[in-house]
Design a protein around this motif. Sequence first.
Motif, PDB file in Angstrom:
ATOM      1  N   LEU A 187     -10.091  32.571 -34.021  1.00  0.00           N
ATOM      2  CA  LEU A 187      -9.403  33.860 -33.964  1.00  0.00           C
ATOM      3  C   LEU A 187      -9.009  34.221 -32.530  1.00  0.00           C
ATOM      4  CD1 LEU A 187      -8.689  36.123 -36.055  1.00  0.00           C
ATOM      5  CD2 LEU A 187     -10.721  37.320 -35.227  1.00  0.00           C
ATOM      6  N   MET A 188      -9.846  33.839 -31.574  1.00  0.00           N
ATOM      7  CA  MET A 188      -9.649  34.258 -30.180  1.00  0.00           C
ATOM      8  C   MET A 188      -8.978  33.197 -29.308  1.00  0.00           C
ATOM      9  SD  MET A 188     -10.844  37.373 -29.675  1.00  0.00           S
ATOM     10  CE  MET A 188      -9.935  37.712 -31.180  1.00  0.00           C
ATOM     11  N   HIS A 189      -8.679  32.016 -29.850  1.00  0.00           N
ATOM     12  CA  HIS A 189      -8.268  30.900 -28.991  1.00  0.00           C
ATOM     13  C   HIS A 189      -6.978  31.173 -28.214  1.00  0.00           C
ATOM     14  CE1 HIS A 189      -5.351  29.943 -32.145  1.00  0.00           C
ATOM     15  NE2 HIS A 189      -4.835  29.023 -31.350  1.00  0.00           N
ATOM     16  N   ASP A 190      -6.082  31.991 -28.756  1.00  0.00           N
ATOM     17  CA  ASP A 190      -4.791  32.233 -28.103  1.00  0.00           C
ATOM     18  C   ASP A 190      -4.662  33.630 -27.517  1.00  0.00           C
ATOM     19  OD1 ASP A 190      -3.318  29.934 -27.962  1.00  0.00           O
ATOM     20  OD2 ASP A 190      -2.153  30.278 -29.785  1.00  0.00           O
ATOM     21  N   VAL A 191      -5.773  34.322 -27.316  1.00  0.00           N
ATOM     22  CA  VAL A 191      -5.687  35.701 -26.828  1.00  0.00           C
ATOM     23  C   VAL A 191      -5.012  35.759 -25.457  1.00  0.00           C
ATOM     24  CG1 VAL A 191      -7.982  35.677 -25.734  1.00  0.00           C
ATOM     25  CG2 VAL A 191      -6.994  37.839 -26.531  1.00  0.00           C
ATOM     26  N   GLY A 192      -5.082  34.685 -24.690  1.00  0.00           N
ATOM     27  CA  GLY A 192      -4.461  34.665 -23.374  1.00  0.00           C
ATOM     28  C   GLY A 192      -2.949  34.765 -23.406  1.00  0.00           C
ATOM     29  N   LYS A 193      -2.346  34.492 -24.559  1.00  0.00           N
ATOM     30  CA  LYS A 193      -0.889  34.605 -24.657  1.00  0.00           C
ATOM     31  C   LYS A 193      -0.413  36.043 -24.474  1.00  0.00           C
ATOM     32  CE  LYS A 193       0.276  30.477 -27.306  1.00  0.00           C
ATOM     33  NZ  LYS A 193       0.856  29.933 -28.553  1.00  0.00           N
ATOM     34  N   HIS A 218      -1.911  30.239 -20.294  1.00  0.00           N
ATOM     35  CA  HIS A 218      -2.582  31.145 -21.234  1.00  0.00           C
ATOM     36  C   HIS A 218      -4.053  30.811 -21.491  1.00  0.00           C
ATOM     37  CE1 HIS A 218      -1.478  28.175 -24.426  1.00  0.00           C
ATOM     38  NE2 HIS A 218      -2.541  28.670 -25.049  1.00  0.00           N
ATOM     39  N   PRO A 219      -4.503  29.550 -21.413  1.00  0.00           N
ATOM     40  CA  PRO A 219      -5.944  29.333 -21.606  1.00  0.00           C
ATOM     41  C   PRO A 219      -6.796  30.014 -20.544  1.00  0.00           C
ATOM     42  CG  PRO A 219      -4.737  27.282 -21.967  1.00  0.00           C
ATOM     43  CD  PRO A 219      -3.770  28.258 -21.376  1.00  0.00           C
ATOM     44  N   GLU A 220      -6.397  29.902 -19.262  1.00  0.00           N
ATOM     45  CA  GLU A 220      -7.160  30.572 -18.203  1.00  0.00           C
ATOM     46  C   GLU A 220      -7.097  32.088 -18.342  1.00  0.00           C
ATOM     47  OE1 GLU A 220      -5.620  26.816 -15.950  1.00  0.00           O
ATOM     48  OE2 GLU A 220      -4.888  28.133 -17.535  1.00  0.00           O
ATOM     49  N   ALA A 221      -5.929  32.603 -18.739  1.00  0.00           N
ATOM     50  CA  ALA A 221      -5.798  34.050 -18.943  1.00  0.00           C
ATOM     51  C   ALA A 221      -6.702  34.512 -20.079  1.00  0.00           C
ATOM     52  CB  ALA A 221      -4.335  34.406 -19.249  1.00  0.00           C
ATOM     53  N   GLY A 222      -6.776  33.703 -21.134  1.00  0.00           N
ATOM     54  CA  GLY A 222      -7.651  34.043 -22.254  1.00  0.00           C
ATOM     55  C   GLY A 222      -9.110  34.023 -21.865  1.00  0.00           C
ATOM     56  N   LEU A 223      -9.494  33.041 -21.054  1.00  0.00           N
ATOM     57  CA  LEU A 223     -10.884  32.975 -20.591  1.00  0.00           C
ATOM     58  C   LEU A 223     -11.251  34.233 -19.825  1.00  0.00           C
ATOM     59  CD1 LEU A 223     -13.535  31.440 -20.135  1.00  0.00           C
ATOM     60  CD2 LEU A 223     -12.494  30.429 -18.094  1.00  0.00           C
ATOM     61  N   LYS A 224     -10.350  34.695 -18.967  1.00  0.00           N
ATOM     62  CA  LYS A 224     -10.631  35.907 -18.187  1.00  0.00           C
ATOM     63  C   LYS A 224     -10.844  37.103 -19.105  1.00  0.00           C
ATOM     64  CE  LYS A 224     -10.778  38.575 -14.488  1.00  0.00           C
ATOM     65  NZ  LYS A 224     -10.894  39.874 -15.152  1.00  0.00           N
ATOM     66  N   ILE A 225     -10.029  37.210 -20.150  1.00  0.00           N
ATOM     67  CA  ILE A 225     -10.174  38.320 -21.098  1.00  0.00           C
ATOM     68  C   ILE A 225     -11.527  38.245 -21.792  1.00  0.00           C
ATOM     69  CG2 ILE A 225      -9.330  39.235 -23.297  1.00  0.00           C
ATOM     70  CD1 ILE A 225      -6.507  38.396 -22.377  1.00  0.00           C
TER      71      ILE A 225
END
Length: 399
Positions: A187-193, A218-225
């Motif tokens: 569910l959360m894998h693409d939250v960085g987009k 987007h993967p690094e952005a998602g990790l930060k979130i």
Amino acid sequence: MLRKIAVSDLTLGMYIHEFCRPRLHDPFWTQNVERELCDEAVLQRIKASIREVWIDTRRGRGPDERATILAEACSIPYKPDTAPSSLDEELIRAKAICGRAKAAVMTMFTDARMGRAMNAEDVDLLVEEISASVMRHPHALISLSRLKTSDEYTYMHSVAVCALMVALARQMEMSEEQVREAGVAGLMHDVGKMMIPAAILNKPDRLTLEEYEAMKHHPEAGLKILQDTQQTTPAVMDVCLHHHEKIDGSGYPHGLKGEAISLFSRMGAICDVYDAVTSDRPYKKGWDAAQSIREMASWKGHFDETIFQHFVKTIGIYPVGTLVRLKSERLGVVMEQGEKSLLHPKVKVVLSTRTRLPCAPKVIDLAHADEEDAIVKCELAADWGLRDIEKLWAGEAWV
């Protein structure tokens, strides 16, 4: 969390976010938006006039609170229904779940974009509901979520990958806690987009090289979130960061190779690609589900082969909705997977290949001992002039 509910489920104490109807000049429909529902007369007028309404469960009562309160009063934990159901039955339920899930993911991702912390309880409840659907029937929600429109792709892709991860984890006989965690990761894998510029994320054409490089962040952005969401587990964060890694080391962002990629991230890579290639996008038509399996199997060095074999067992060599040519010179649509053999699903015959005329719809079980028919090859609906083939297997859920 925003949820769309039928007005029959609307009760006092809920917080109205928006009516599902065109805005009218009557002040009633503007004065009673964005407010807690406390007036029985207002409730009855709403129920008499419209069918659905958006509510905000963070600011008022949710639709499941009555069941939860009763369960707590009886000292019995509230659990979703997981009793097995038929494909037809579960498709109707899955359609409602997809609608609620899309709205919930939109809210969560919007919170992320605005710098607000996501509600971990909302995530867990959504994964629990999706997981329950997969338990009731393993193919209904997965197949239905594949039919997303291009403008809802970002949100429904996350729902689809969640369902695929849950089903794959169950097929791999993981523990219930691992199944839940796999679902949250999907569910959360693409939250960085949500941190990618809208002009790139929603571009109706293929991305330029520069735009693609921007998208790869987007993967690094998602990790930060997710790091800012204190209740997120390391496994979920790892999938968010590494679901674009490849077994041969040619993926991104870190070029990890083989078992240096976590088990969940290897699972996530397969689920992410399968839903992406089977979905319609503004710049391309999605592949047929069976074609996607064949193509993905040919990408040497891309996926973990053992996990991919488990994935094929999860959705089938001929996934639900696949158009197949039979030995009897008929075309049929796959309706159910065979219980003992991936090569012998249940098929609804729909067309004669000799006359190109419709057949009387009939479901045949290719695994039955007395059934002599068999699948010869997969076909494309467009080659036979078949439109809205989804109606043949999804029925009312597709309408």
